[in-house]
Design a protein around this motif. Structure first.
Motif, short mmCIF file in Angstrom:
data_model
loop_
_atom_site.label_atom_id
_atom_site.label_comp_id
_atom_site.label_asym_id
_atom_site.label_seq_id
_atom_site.Cartn_x
_atom_site.Cartn_y
_atom_site.Cartn_z
N TRP A 56 -2.13 -5.05 -2.08
CA TRP A 56 -1.22 -4.31 -1.19
C TRP A 56 -1.34 -4.84 0.25
O TRP A 56 -0.35 -5.02 0.94
CB TRP A 56 -1.55 -2.82 -1.20
N GLU A 66 2.53 0.60 12.54
CA GLU A 66 1.32 1.14 11.93
C GLU A 66 1.61 1.52 10.48
O GLU A 66 2.68 2.03 10.17
CB GLU A 66 0.90 2.39 12.72
N ILE A 67 0.64 1.28 9.61
CA ILE A 67 0.77 1.76 8.22
C ILE A 67 -0.37 2.74 7.99
O ILE A 67 -1.54 2.37 8.09
CB ILE A 67 0.74 0.60 7.21
N GLY A 68 -0.01 4.00 7.67
CA GLY A 68 -1.02 5.04 7.42
C GLY A 68 -1.00 6.11 8.50
O GLY A 68 -1.71 6.03 9.49
N THR A 106 -3.89 2.05 2.25
CA THR A 106 -4.66 1.83 1.02
C THR A 106 -5.69 0.73 1.27
O THR A 106 -5.58 -0.04 2.23
CB THR A 106 -3.71 1.45 -0.13
N LYS A 107 -6.69 0.66 0.40
CA LYS A 107 -7.77 -0.33 0.61
C LYS A 107 -7.72 -1.45 -0.42
O LYS A 107 -8.70 -2.15 -0.64
CB LYS A 107 -9.15 0.36 0.55
N PHE A 121 7.42 3.19 0.90
CA PHE A 121 6.34 2.23 0.71
C PHE A 121 6.54 1.05 1.68
O PHE A 121 7.67 0.67 1.98
CB PHE A 121 6.33 1.72 -0.74
N ILE A 169 4.72 3.81 9.16
CA ILE A 169 5.13 3.86 7.74
C ILE A 169 4.07 4.64 6.95
O ILE A 169 2.87 4.36 7.09
CB ILE A 169 5.21 2.43 7.15
N GLY A 205 -1.86 11.88 11.89
CA GLY A 205 -1.27 11.31 13.10
C GLY A 205 -2.24 11.04 14.25
O GLY A 205 -1.81 10.88 15.39
N ILE A 206 -3.52 10.94 13.95
CA ILE A 206 -4.50 10.78 15.03
C ILE A 206 -4.38 9.38 15.68
O ILE A 206 -4.21 9.27 16.90
CB ILE A 206 -5.94 11.05 14.53
N GLU A 224 -9.45 10.60 9.66
CA GLU A 224 -8.85 10.08 10.89
C GLU A 224 -9.63 8.88 11.46
O GLU A 224 -10.80 8.70 11.16
CB GLU A 224 -8.78 11.19 11.95
N THR A 225 -8.96 8.13 12.30
CA THR A 225 -9.60 7.08 13.08
C THR A 225 -10.47 7.75 14.14
O THR A 225 -10.00 8.65 14.85
CB THR A 225 -8.52 6.19 13.75
N ASP A 258 -4.13 1.02 8.38
CA ASP A 258 -5.14 1.99 7.93
C ASP A 258 -4.50 2.79 6.79
O ASP A 258 -4.17 3.96 6.95
CB ASP A 258 -5.54 2.90 9.10
N ALA A 274 -1.14 9.89 8.01
CA ALA A 274 -2.02 11.04 7.76
C ALA A 274 -1.73 12.17 8.77
O ALA A 274 -0.58 12.58 8.92
CB ALA A 274 -3.48 10.61 7.78
N TRP A 276 0.39 15.28 3.23
CA TRP A 276 -0.11 15.65 4.56
C TRP A 276 0.70 16.78 5.20
O TRP A 276 0.58 17.02 6.41
CB TRP A 276 -0.15 14.42 5.48
C1 SAM Z 1 -7.00 6.99 6.25
S1 SAM Z 1 -5.42 7.70 6.24
C2 SAM Z 1 -4.76 7.19 7.80
C3 SAM Z 1 -5.41 7.85 8.97
C4 SAM Z 1 -4.69 7.67 10.26
N1 SAM Z 1 -4.59 6.27 10.62
C5 SAM Z 1 -5.39 8.44 11.36
O1 SAM Z 1 -6.08 7.84 12.19
O2 SAM Z 1 -5.27 9.66 11.38
C6 SAM Z 1 -4.55 6.67 5.11
C7 SAM Z 1 -3.05 6.93 5.06
O3 SAM Z 1 -2.45 5.87 4.31
C8 SAM Z 1 -1.40 6.41 3.55
N2 SAM Z 1 -1.16 5.47 2.44
C9 SAM Z 1 -1.90 5.30 1.34
N3 SAM Z 1 -1.36 4.35 0.57
C10 SAM Z 1 -0.26 3.90 1.22
C11 SAM Z 1 0.72 2.92 0.96
N4 SAM Z 1 0.68 2.22 -0.16
N5 SAM Z 1 1.70 2.72 1.86
C12 SAM Z 1 1.74 3.45 2.99
N6 SAM Z 1 0.84 4.39 3.30
C13 SAM Z 1 -0.14 4.62 2.43
C14 SAM Z 1 -1.89 7.79 3.14
O4 SAM Z 1 -0.80 8.65 2.85
C15 SAM Z 1 -2.63 8.22 4.39
O5 SAM Z 1 -1.77 8.89 5.26
#
Ligand code: SAM
Length: 244
Positions: free
Chosen positions: A135, A50-52, A130-131, A107, A76, A56-57, A27-28, A128, A54, A84
């Motif tokens: 992408w 927002e992207i990411g 993928t790294k 995606f 998204i 939901g934090i 989480e953040t 937040d 997890a 999750w």
């Molecule tokens: C570090 S977690 C996010 C944490 C969240 N922001 C929080 O504060 O609780 C990363 C999230 O990115 C999602 N994710 C990974 N690759 C992705 C992609 N290509 N497109 C969208 N979401 C992606 C994962 O499913 C995961 O939910």
């Protein structure tokens, strides 16, 4: 900050609607959520993306402040159900934000162009997910086009090399500026001091890596979380380039 969210940060867990205890991770952090909330509040942002998702934090924290401003949020995440257990959706529903959040289980490279086609606009984005450099470059490409002038994009995990590299590039776009960092731009490294002398050498631009010639610190991105602000439309020439 909302009491439910405060409690989750304290206990590192919550109970979902199936009465299961969910121990949060990935989480953040609380301090960063407060930082995001402060940006949204100060700038009166109303349309966030927002992207990411997890657990939901960050979604919870962003939505709380966006709703205070009378707005709504869009998130998204391709893996909310598969990875999750839908607990992020569960949490924001429990918080009473069902009507205030649009969720796309797809995606980002599918959702972002469709939002553009619909003429959607946003003033705040939090990335937040993928790294990976490629992408995130695609995400930035579309979010830039969806973003209002003066809108901001927040990148988490800028210490990851792919994200750091991307920030090295886009922070130099003429229509963007680095707004702030959390924690604030870290200290100048010893390497930078050494580079100052190495730059006196002939052909130094061929001998030294761009990271030394143009340190992250000088670009304002030497941090874990970096906020860039769109200050104008993109008017770069077709052959514009910058070393990064
Ligand atoms: C570090 S977690 C996010 C944490 C969240 N922001 C929080 O504060 O609780 C990363 C999230 O990115 C999602 N994710 C990974 N690759 C992705 C992609 N290509 N497109 C969208 N979401 C992606 C994962 O499913 C995961 O939910």
């Amino acid at each position: 900050m909302n009491k439910i969210l405060e409690n989750i940060f304290e206990t590192k867990k919550f109970t979902n609607s199936k009465n299961q205890t969910i121990y949060i991770h990935s989480e953040t952090r609380k301090e960063q959520c407060e930082y995001l909330q402060n940006i949204i509040k100060t700038n009166n942002f109303k349309k966030s993306i927002e992207i990411g998702f997890a657990f939901g934090i960050s979604t919870f924290a962003i939505t709380e402040e966006i709703v205070n401003n009378g707005g709504s949020h869009l998130v998204i995440d391709k893996f909310q159900h598969s990875d999750w257990n839908s607990d992020g959706i569960d949490l924001v529903n429990q918080a009473g934000y069902t009507e205030k959040i649009e969720y796309f289980e797809e995606f980002c490279y599918v959702v972002l162009p469709s939002l553009l086609e619909k003429g959607r606009k946003f003033d705040f984005a939090y990335i937040d997910s993928t790294k990976q450099f490629d992408w995130l470059l695609v995400n930035f490409f579309y979010i830039d086009k969806l973003l209002e002038i003066n809108g901001m994009i927040v990148f988490d995990d800028v210490s990851f090399p792919g994200i750091r590299k991307l920030l090295r590039y886009i922070s130099q776009f003429p229509n963007y500026k680095v707004h702030s960092q959390n924690p604030s731009n870290n200290r100048i490294s010893q390497l930078r001091k050494l580079a100052k002398f190495l730059k006196l050498l002939p052909y130094h631009h061929k001998l030294l890596s761009i990271e030394i010639l143009k340190p992250d610190f000088d670009l304002g991105i030497n941090s874990h979380c970096v906020v860039i602000q769109k200050i104008n439309n993109d008017t770069r020439n077709w052959d514009w380039h910058v070393s990064f």
